[in-house]
Design a protein around this motif. Sequence first.
Motif, PDB file in Angstrom:
ATOM      1  N   THR A   1       0.803  -1.279  -0.074  1.00 24.79           N
ATOM      2  CA  THR A   1       0.188   0.125   0.010  1.00 24.79           C
ATOM      3  C   THR A   1       0.840   1.376   0.021  1.00 24.79           C
ATOM      4  O   THR A   1       0.198   2.435   0.029  1.00 24.79           O
ATOM      5  CB  THR A   1      -1.095   0.091   1.294  1.00 24.79           C
TER       6      THR A   1
ATOM      7  N   GLU B   1       1.662  -1.754  -9.501  1.00 24.10           N
ATOM      8  CA  GLU B   1       2.154  -3.015 -10.787  1.00 24.10           C
ATOM      9  C   GLU B   1       2.626  -4.022  -9.896  1.00 24.10           C
ATOM     10  O   GLU B   1       3.885  -3.744  -9.376  1.00 24.10           O
ATOM     11  CB  GLU B   1       2.970  -2.469 -11.694  1.00 24.10           C
TER      12      GLU B   1
ATOM     13  N   ASP C   1      -0.753   5.407  -4.928  1.00 21.83           N
ATOM     14  CA  ASP C   1      -1.665   5.747  -5.835  1.00 21.83           C
ATOM     15  C   ASP C   1      -2.170   4.268  -6.371  1.00 21.83           C
ATOM     16  O   ASP C   1      -1.497   3.861  -6.874  1.00 21.83           O
ATOM     17  CB  ASP C   1      -1.277   6.579  -6.632  1.00 21.83           C
ATOM     18  N   ALA C   2      -3.153   3.745  -5.967  1.00 22.79           N
ATOM     19  CA  ALA C   2      -3.895   2.678  -6.352  1.00 22.79           C
ATOM     20  C   ALA C   2      -3.798   2.010  -7.584  1.00 22.79           C
ATOM     21  O   ALA C   2      -3.462   1.047  -8.234  1.00 22.79           O
ATOM     22  CB  ALA C   2      -4.974   2.224  -5.573  1.00 22.79           C
ATOM     23  N   GLU C   3      -3.973   3.286  -8.497  1.00 23.68           N
ATOM     24  CA  GLU C   3      -4.000   3.271  -9.902  1.00 23.68           C
ATOM     25  C   GLU C   3      -2.597   2.855 -10.565  1.00 23.68           C
ATOM     26  O   GLU C   3      -2.469   2.409 -11.608  1.00 23.68           O
ATOM     27  CB  GLU C   3      -4.710   4.273 -10.574  1.00 23.68           C
ATOM     28  N   THR C   4      -1.609   3.058  -9.688  1.00 20.09           N
ATOM     29  CA  THR C   4      -0.254   3.065 -10.224  1.00 20.09           C
ATOM     30  C   THR C   4       0.518   1.717  -9.688  1.00 20.09           C
ATOM     31  O   THR C   4       1.569   1.715 -10.209  1.00 20.09           O
ATOM     32  CB  THR C   4       0.735   4.107 -10.048  1.00 20.09           C
TER      33      THR C   4
END
Length: 91
Positions: A53, A74, A69-72
């Motif tokens: 996280t 990988e 940032d959860a969208e980034t």
Amino acid sequence: MNLVHAFSNQLYYVFTDKENKVELFYDEDFIYHTDKNILTFTRKNTSYQISATGITVLTPSKNIPMNADAETIEGELASLLSLTLSNMHIE
């Protein structure tokens, strides 16, 4: 923040600012803690804890959490276990 394993059996940590300027590069000893699923390293008197996280920076005077940032995000930290890395120890 990027963890990079490329062309060698070494792990690299690269932290960049918003303009992609490198603020911290680290390629020495890492510890992967399987019980907590975190990767840690220490530079001078500051420790870094990398989790799924985000990153927590531990200094002698304060702890600084930096959420990812959860969208980034990988990949998974646990995937490091499938690699043979000379600068990572597993505990």
